[in-house]
Design an enzyme around this catalytic site. Structure first.
Site, short mmCIF file in Angstrom:
data_model
loop_
_atom_site.label_atom_id
_atom_site.label_comp_id
_atom_site.label_asym_id
_atom_site.label_seq_id
_atom_site.Cartn_x
_atom_site.Cartn_y
_atom_site.Cartn_z
N ASN A 118 -9.04 2.13 9.83
CA ASN A 118 -8.46 1.88 10.84
C ASN A 118 -8.91 2.54 12.07
O ASN A 118 -9.35 1.95 13.22
CB ASN A 118 -6.86 2.18 10.81
CG ASN A 118 -6.01 1.80 11.96
OD1 ASN A 118 -5.58 0.57 11.93
ND2 ASN A 118 -5.99 2.53 13.05
N THR A 119 -8.91 3.81 12.20
CA THR A 119 -9.12 4.57 13.52
C THR A 119 -10.66 4.44 13.94
O THR A 119 -10.59 4.45 14.91
CB THR A 119 -8.83 6.29 13.19
OG1 THR A 119 -7.62 6.39 12.53
CG2 THR A 119 -8.84 6.96 14.32
N LYS A 172 0.90 -1.07 0.18
CA LYS A 172 -0.10 0.11 -0.21
C LYS A 172 0.86 1.24 -0.18
O LYS A 172 1.66 1.55 1.02
CB LYS A 172 -0.89 0.05 1.09
CG LYS A 172 -1.74 1.28 1.41
CD LYS A 172 -2.77 0.85 2.50
CE LYS A 172 -3.60 2.22 2.69
NZ LYS A 172 -2.88 3.22 3.45
N ALA A 186 -9.21 5.67 3.88
CA ALA A 186 -9.12 7.01 4.95
C ALA A 186 -10.50 7.64 4.88
O ALA A 186 -11.00 7.83 4.02
CB ALA A 186 -7.93 7.64 4.21
N GLY A 187 -10.55 8.23 6.09
CA GLY A 187 -11.64 9.33 6.51
C GLY A 187 -13.09 8.52 6.73
O GLY A 187 -13.93 9.18 7.05
N GLY A 212 -7.85 9.55 9.25
CA GLY A 212 -8.13 9.79 10.75
C GLY A 212 -9.24 10.93 11.04
O GLY A 212 -9.55 11.17 12.03
#
Length: 252
Positions: A201-202, A91, A179-180, A152
């Site tokens: 992830n977050t 990635k 992301a986001g 994040g």
């Protein structure tokens, strides 16, 4: 289909910021994810134990170049990751802005071209810019990973129209929203729009209950994919009665 690999789950999960290794392990299992991403920077002291945890998950590893800000950093990190993790998947992140963590499109394309020529199978973290997407495909990438919003941030899909254009422009290229994403409903929306997978992830790692949130995301991604395949009704400007009008009572 990602570089010839068919996946049952379309949720890809990050492995950073979890409260403990046990919660990370349980969250991966609850999510149903088959691909997890890992930063080479986690391979410091104690990295061996962390690598064993990831191996025991049974998931395919997608190493990343998180934190890299130049072509040289990204390429070197990718080469080291291939040696450590034994996979050609990478990635590719080349960050161009400190506040937004937006990718540097010029360095990203150059790094992708180098890595593809070296036999890597590159998953580039990019924006919804169509020209950059075309350049990445020309460089040899067979997957694109447009951001939903800054990493994040939890803002979800910030530029819906642009993402729809990207989906339409690359109908045969696997597109992964990366992301986001902050809520399962946002992941479901991405899948309803026809994207091929979601990486996050977050939103899971920082949840009050990461294991329950991982399960919720797994279910949302599956539901969104099912809805896309089933075919969503088109939106209308005016109401259309869903109940037939015949058989109504006649008021005298």
């Amino acid at each position: 289909m990602f570089y010839g690999t068919e996946l049952r789950s379309r949720l890809m999960l990050g492995t950073a910021q979890y409260p403990s290794p046990r919660i990370l392990r349980e969250a991966i299992a609850a999510s149903g994810a088959e691909v997890i991403t890992v930063s080479l920077r986690r391979e410091g002291e104690g990295g061996g134990a962390f690598r064993d945890l990831l191996k025991d998950s049974g998931c395919r590893l997608l190493p990343n170049t998180a934190g890299c800000h130049s072509v040289r950093e990204a390429v070197t990190t990718a080469q080291m990751a291939r040696e450590v993790f034994g996979t050609s998947w990478i990635k590719l992140e080349v960050i161009g802005h400190a506040d937004t963590l937006q990718p540097d499109p010029f360095a990203l394309v150059e790094a992708a071209r180098i890595l593809c020529a070296e036999g890597f199978e590159v998953f580039p973290y990019t924006t919804e810019d169509l020209i950059v997407g075309e350049k990445l495909i020309e460089a040899g990438c067979r997957v694109l990973m447009p951001w939903g919003a800054p990493i994040g941030s939890g803002q979800g899909l910030r530029h819906l129209a642009a993402l729809r254009s990207m989906r339409a422009h690359f109908p045969d290229v696997p597109l992964v929203i990366d992301a986001g994403i902050g809520a399962p409903s946002q992941a479901a929306l991405a899948m309803e729009m026809g994207f091929d997978a979601v990486l996050l992830n977050t939103a899971v790692a920082k949840a009050v209950d990461p294991v329950a949130m991982a399960r919720a995301f797994g279910q949302a991604v599956a539901a969104g994919r099912d809805a896309h395949l089933a075919g969503l009704m088109p939106a209308r400007d005016m109401a259309v009665a869903s109940t037939p009008i015949f058989g109504m009572a006649e008021l005298l």
